[in-house]
Design a protein around this motif. Structure first.
Motif, PDB file in Angstrom:
ATOM      1  N   THR A 345       0.977  -1.263   0.030  1.00  0.00           N
ATOM      2  CA  THR A 345      -0.088  -0.042   0.122  1.00  0.00           C
ATOM      3  C   THR A 345       0.969   1.328   0.001  1.00  0.00           C
ATOM      4  O   THR A 345       1.957   1.116   0.179  1.00  0.00           O
ATOM      5  CB  THR A 345      -0.924   0.071   1.472  1.00  0.00           C
ATOM      6  OG1 THR A 345      -1.854   0.981   1.082  1.00  0.00           O
ATOM      7  CG2 THR A 345      -0.120   0.340   2.467  1.00  0.00           C
ATOM      8  N   ALA A 347       0.921   4.463   1.852  1.00  0.00           N
ATOM      9  CA  ALA A 347       0.820   5.319   3.149  1.00  0.00           C
ATOM     10  C   ALA A 347      -0.768   5.115   3.655  1.00  0.00           C
ATOM     11  O   ALA A 347      -1.210   5.907   4.259  1.00  0.00           O
ATOM     12  CB  ALA A 347       0.981   6.717   2.858  1.00  0.00           C
ATOM     13  N   PRO A 349      -2.240   1.979   5.294  1.00  0.00           N
ATOM     14  CA  PRO A 349      -2.396   0.631   5.677  1.00  0.00           C
ATOM     15  C   PRO A 349      -3.897   0.515   6.158  1.00  0.00           C
ATOM     16  O   PRO A 349      -4.569  -0.572   6.239  1.00  0.00           O
ATOM     17  CB  PRO A 349      -1.387   0.443   6.801  1.00  0.00           C
ATOM     18  CG  PRO A 349      -0.816   1.831   6.855  1.00  0.00           C
ATOM     19  CD  PRO A 349      -1.229   2.823   5.719  1.00  0.00           C
ATOM     20  N   THR A 352      -6.858   0.895   3.625  1.00  0.00           N
ATOM     21  CA  THR A 352      -7.172  -0.167   2.576  1.00  0.00           C
ATOM     22  C   THR A 352      -7.077  -1.620   3.295  1.00  0.00           C
ATOM     23  O   THR A 352      -7.521  -2.530   2.524  1.00  0.00           O
ATOM     24  CB  THR A 352      -5.961  -0.160   1.715  1.00  0.00           C
ATOM     25  OG1 THR A 352      -4.563  -0.446   2.528  1.00  0.00           O
ATOM     26  CG2 THR A 352      -5.619   1.194   0.828  1.00  0.00           C
ATOM     27  N   ASP A 355      -3.317  -3.129   6.764  1.00  0.00           N
ATOM     28  CA  ASP A 355      -2.850  -3.329   8.271  1.00  0.00           C
ATOM     29  C   ASP A 355      -3.202  -4.518   8.866  1.00  0.00           C
ATOM     30  O   ASP A 355      -2.378  -5.152   9.531  1.00  0.00           O
ATOM     31  CB  ASP A 355      -3.183  -2.140   8.985  1.00  0.00           C
ATOM     32  CG  ASP A 355      -4.540  -2.100   9.212  1.00  0.00           C
ATOM     33  OD1 ASP A 355      -5.553  -2.492   8.243  1.00  0.00           O
ATOM     34  OD2 ASP A 355      -5.146  -1.223  10.154  1.00  0.00           O
ATOM     35  N   CYS A 365       4.301  -7.616   4.152  1.00  0.00           N
ATOM     36  CA  CYS A 365       3.373  -6.459   3.896  1.00  0.00           C
ATOM     37  C   CYS A 365       4.397  -5.228   4.028  1.00  0.00           C
ATOM     38  O   CYS A 365       5.273  -4.991   4.549  1.00  0.00           O
ATOM     39  CB  CYS A 365       2.668  -6.359   5.246  1.00  0.00           C
ATOM     40  SG  CYS A 365       1.686  -4.955   5.282  1.00  0.00           S
ATOM     41  N   ASP A 367       4.381  -0.922   3.225  1.00  0.00           N
ATOM     42  CA  ASP A 367       3.989   0.373   3.008  1.00  0.00           C
ATOM     43  C   ASP A 367       4.945   1.279   2.378  1.00  0.00           C
ATOM     44  O   ASP A 367       5.857   1.501   3.403  1.00  0.00           O
ATOM     45  CB  ASP A 367       3.383   0.975   4.307  1.00  0.00           C
ATOM     46  CG  ASP A 367       2.912   2.385   4.260  1.00  0.00           C
ATOM     47  OD1 ASP A 367       2.545   2.826   3.267  1.00  0.00           O
ATOM     48  OD2 ASP A 367       2.296   2.919   5.421  1.00  0.00           O
ATOM     49  N   ALA A 375       4.969   2.175  -5.894  1.00  0.00           N
ATOM     50  CA  ALA A 375       4.318   0.921  -5.452  1.00  0.00           C
ATOM     51  C   ALA A 375       3.882   0.002  -6.363  1.00  0.00           C
ATOM     52  O   ALA A 375       4.215  -1.145  -6.440  1.00  0.00           O
ATOM     53  CB  ALA A 375       3.029   1.302  -4.594  1.00  0.00           C
TER      54      ALA A 375
END
Length: 642
Positions: A345, A347, A349, A352, A355, A365, A367, A375
Motif C-alpha cells: 500500500t 501510506a 495501511p 485499505t 494493516d 506487507c 507500506d 508502489a
C-alpha cells in the motif's frame, strides 16, 4: 455536550489583515481559540482533524507575517487547511465543512482568493509554488510565495522533483516543511530556535554572502575547501544537508507550536533578499492541543462526528462488514495458502485494510509511503520474480501511477493485482476523491482483466480469482462502505475469467450491471415487474474481458438493454456499446442506454443521493428502461401501475 467555546480574540478576526497588528500574547490566545473552533466544528461535521490541529500556530504565524492573499500561501494535500479557512473569511461557514453545498474539506480556488491552488492529493505544493514564483519573476512583480508541505507528503517523489528544479532556478521560493512525525528532526528547543533565528537573520546572511564573495577570489582548491567547511558546519548544526544539496537554504528545525520561535524566523525569511529557494523546517505534533488526537493520530486523522469532551466517535454499529475489511479477509485467506502473496500500500495501511494483512504476515506487507508510482513498479519487480503482489490503493490515488500501470505492468504482461478501494462515490471528500476514472483508464489497456464484485460474498470469490490468475495484470474495484449482509465463505472460489451471470430471468428488457449497482438493478426490476414487465438482470462481474456469450444473449433476446455502472463516462458502458457495435448486435434495432456518473466533477454529498441524481439508483434505472420501451407494443399492453 458543552456549549461553543468562548473566542474573544477570534471574534475580532474576519480576514488575515485583522491579526497583523496583534502582539505575540494575543496571537497565542488566537491560536488557542482557533484550535477550539476547529475541534468544535469537526465534532459536528466530521472531517480531517489531527493534521489541522498540528498547524494552528503555523497558520496564525503565516497569516500574521505574510500579506496574503497578495503573497501566495499554498497548502499541500489541503486537509490541514481548516484553521486557514477560519482565518480567511470562512469562519461563519466552517460548520458546513464537507456537507452538500458547504465548504470543501480541502483548499479550492473557486472558494476563496486565499486558496491560490486547489489540492486533495499530496505533494503538489512545491511544484505549484515554483510555477507561481517563476510567473512572478517573469511578470516583474514582488510577492512572497510560500508552499507548506508535510504530513507524509515528503515521501512522494514529486516533491523532490520540484525541489531539484527549484534549486536549479535560483528563484525565490519559501518552502515550509511541516515535520509532524519526528521522522527527520531531532528534538527541538531553545538552542535550535536560537540557531534558526541566527541562520535566517540578515547579519548572518550578509556575513555568509561576503565570505562567499571573498573565497571566490581565492585559488580554486581553497574555494572548494571553504564551501565544504560551510556545508559541514551548517549540516552538523542543523541537519539540513539533504536540502542544501538540492539547492535550498535550510533553516531549522524550529518548534512549530511556539509563536515566539515561528514569527521572527518567518519575518527574517520574508525580508531577506537572498536569491534562491529557502526551506524552513518546522516540527509539529499531529493533533496538538487535543489529547485524544495526540495519543491516536491515525484514528483522528479523519473522523466522523465525535464527543468533544470524551473524544468518543459517534459511529453507528455496522450492519454488514465493509468491503475494505472483506478485502483484508480475502487477502489473508489467500496468503495462508500461498506464501508468494504479498500486500503493498501507499501510506494507507488502515484505510485499505493492508494493516490487518500485516498483522498476520509482517514480512510480506509493505507500506511504501505516499509513492503510488513506486508502489506499482515495485510490485512489477516482485511479479518478475514469481511473487503475487496485491497493490491496495484508493481508486482516485491510483491515477497517480497510471504510467507505471501502462509501461511497467501492462506492456510487460506482468501479473500485478491492482486493488482499488473507494471506487465510485465516496461522499464528503468530494471531487478529489470520488473513484470515477479507474474504468476508462484500465479498460483501454490490452491484456488487462478488470472485475467488480456485486457484494461482499462475490468479493471473497474475486480475491481468490486474483490470486489464481497469473497470465497477466488484473484489477478489482470495490466501493467505500458496507456490503449487503450476505454470508461470507472462509475462503473464496475462483470465478472463470470473463464470465458473468444472470441473476434474474426475464424478457423484453435486460439490465446489465457492473459491481454493486446489481442491487439497485434488482430493485428496479421489482418495480418494473409491478408494471407488468419482467426484466432480465445480469451481473457482468468482469468489465474486461466481457462475457460475449452473455452479451449476445442479452442483445438478441431483448428489445432493450440498460447498462449500469458507478464510474465515469467512457467506462464499462462505452466498452459494452463498442463491443455490441463491432459484433453487429446493434444492427437489428436493439435499444441501448448506458447509465453512469455524470460528465462533471461531482462535489461532496451523500453517496446515496448522488446515485439518485445520476440516475443509477433503482428509480432512475427503472425510468430509463421504461423510456426505452415507450411505444413498445408489449409495454402498451401492460396495465398501468396503481
Amino acid at each position: 455536550m458543552p456549549g461553543r467555546p468562548e473566542t474573544p480574540v477570534l471574534d475580532t478576526v474576519t480576514f488575515p489583515q485583522d491579526i497583523r497588528h496583534l502582539s505575540l500574547d494575543d496571537l497565542t490566545r488566537l491560536a488557542d481559540e482557533v484550535r477550539g473552533e476547529v475541534i468544535d466544528a469537526v465534532s459536528c461535521t466530521g472531517g480531517h482533524l489531527g493534521a489541522g490541529l498540528g498547524v494552528v500556530e503555523l497558520t496564525v504565524a503565516l497569516h500574521h507575517v505574510f500579506e496574503t492573499p497578495h503573497d501566495r500561501l499554498i497548502w499541500d494535500v489541503g486537509h490541514q487547511c481548516y484553521p486557514h479557512k477560519i482565518l480567511t473569511g470562512r469562519r461563519d461557514r466552517i460548520r458546513t465543512l464537507r456537507q452538500p453545498g458547504g465548504l470543501s474539506g480541502f483548499t479550492r480556488r473557486a472558494e476563496s482568493e486565499y486558496d491560490p491552488f486547489g489540492a486533495g492529493h499530496s505533494s503538489t505544493s512545491i511544484s505549484a509554488g515554483l510555477g507561481m514564483a517563476i510567473a512572478r519573476d517573469l511578470a516583474e512583480e514582488t510577492r512572497s510565495v510560500v508552499a507548506v508541505i508535510g504530513d507524509g507528503s515528503m515521501s512522494a517523489g514529486m516533491a523532490y522533483e520540484a525541489m531539484n528544479n527549484a534549486g536549479d532556478t535560483n528563484t525565490r521560493l519559501i518552502v515550509i516543511l511541516n515535520d509532524n512525525d519526528m521522522s527527520i528532526a531531532p528534538p527541538v528547543g531553545a538552542l535550535s530556535a536560537h540557531l534558526s533565528r541566527l541562520l535566517s537573520s540578515k547579519p548572518w546572511l550578509s556575513v555568509r554572502n561576503m565570505a562567499k564573495d571573498l573565497v571566490a577570489h581565492l585559488p580554486r582548491p581553497m574555494e572548494r575547501a571553504a564551501a565544504q567547511l560551510d556545508e559541514f558546519a551548517r549540516g552538523f548544526v542543523t541537519g539540513g544537508t539533504l536540502f542544501e544539496e538540492l539547492g535550498f537554504y535550510y533553516v531549522g528545525p524550529i518548534d512549530g507550536h511556539r509563536l515566539d520561535h515561528l514569527v521572527p524566523v518567518l519575518r527574517n525569511v520574508r525580508d531577506t533578499k537572498q536569491d534562491g529557494p529557502v526551506l524552513v523546517h518546522v516540527v509539529t505534533k499531529k493533533g496538538h492541543g487535543y489529547p485524544p488526537a495526540e495519543t491516536a493520530p491515525d484514528k483522528y486523522h479523519g473522523v466522523g462526528r465525535f464527543n468533544v469532551v470524551t473524544g468518543a466517535l459517534h459511529k453507528p454499529a455496522p450492519q454488514a462488514p465493509s468491503y475494505t475489511s472483506v478485502f483484508a479477509k480475502g487477502l489473508i485467506a489467500e496468503a495462508e495458502d500461498d506464501d508468494r502473496v504479498v500486500g503493498i500500500t501507499a501510506a494507507m495501511p488502515a484505510g485499505t485494510g493492508i494493516d490487518k494483512f500485516g498483522d498476520h504476515f509482517p514480512e510480506r506487507c509493505f507500506d511504501v509511503g505516499i509513492a503510488e508510482q513506486h508502489a506499482v513498479t515495485f510490485a512489477a519487480g516482485l511479479a518478475c520474480e514469481g511473487f503475487k503482489p496485491f497493490v491496495a490503493i484508493y481508486s482516485s490515488f491510483m491515477q497517480r501511477a497510471y504510467d507505471q500501470i501502462v509501461h511497467d505492468v501492462a506492456l510487460q504482461g506482468l501479473p500485478v493485482r491492482l486493488c482499488m478501494d473507494r471506487a465510485g462515490y465516496v461522499g464528503a471528500d468530494g471531487a478529489t476523491h470520488h473513484g470515477a476514472f479507474d474504468l476508462p483508464m484500465l479498460l483501454c489497456l490490452p491484456g488487462m482483466v478488470v472485475m467488480a464484485p456485486s457484494d461482499e460474498g462475490e468479493m471473497m470469490h474475486m480475491m481468490a480469482t486474483l490470486a489464481a490468475y497469473d497470465d497477466g495484470p488484473s484489477a478489482i474495484r470495490y466501493p467505500r462502505g458496507e456490503g449487503e449482509g450476505v454470508d461470507l465463505p472462509e475462503r473464496g472460489t475462483p470465478v472463470p475469467i470473463g464470465k458473468g451471470r444472470v441473476v434474474r430471468e426475464g424478457k423484453v428488457v435486460a439490465l446489465l450491471s457492473l459491481g454493486t449497482r446489481l442491487y439497485p438493478c434488482l430493485e428496479a426490476a421489482e418495480d418494473l415487474a409491478q408494471r407488468g414487465l419482467s426484466p432480465t438482470v445480469a451481473d457482468a462481474r468482469f468489465a474486461k474481458p466481457l462475457d460475449m456469450d452473455l452479451l449476445r444473449r442479452l442483445a438478441t433476446e431483448h428489445e432493450a438493454l440498460v447498462v449500469v455502472e458507478e464510474g465515469s463516462v467512457g467506462g464499462f458502458g462505452a466498452h459494452v456499446v463498442q463491443t455490441l457495435a463491432a459484433e453487429g448486435l446493434l444492427d437489428h434495432g436493439l435499444k441501448v442506454r448506458t447509465l453512469c456518473m455524470p460528465d462533471c466533477f461531482v462535489e461532496q454529498g451523500k453517496p446515496e443521493q448522488q446515485a439518485v441524481d445520476a440516475g443509477i439508483a433503482a428509480a432512475g434505472i427503472a425510468a430509463t428502461a421504461l423510456s426505452l420501451l415507450n411505444g413498445s407494443t408489449i409495454l402498451a399492453e401492460q396495465p398501468a401501475r396503481a
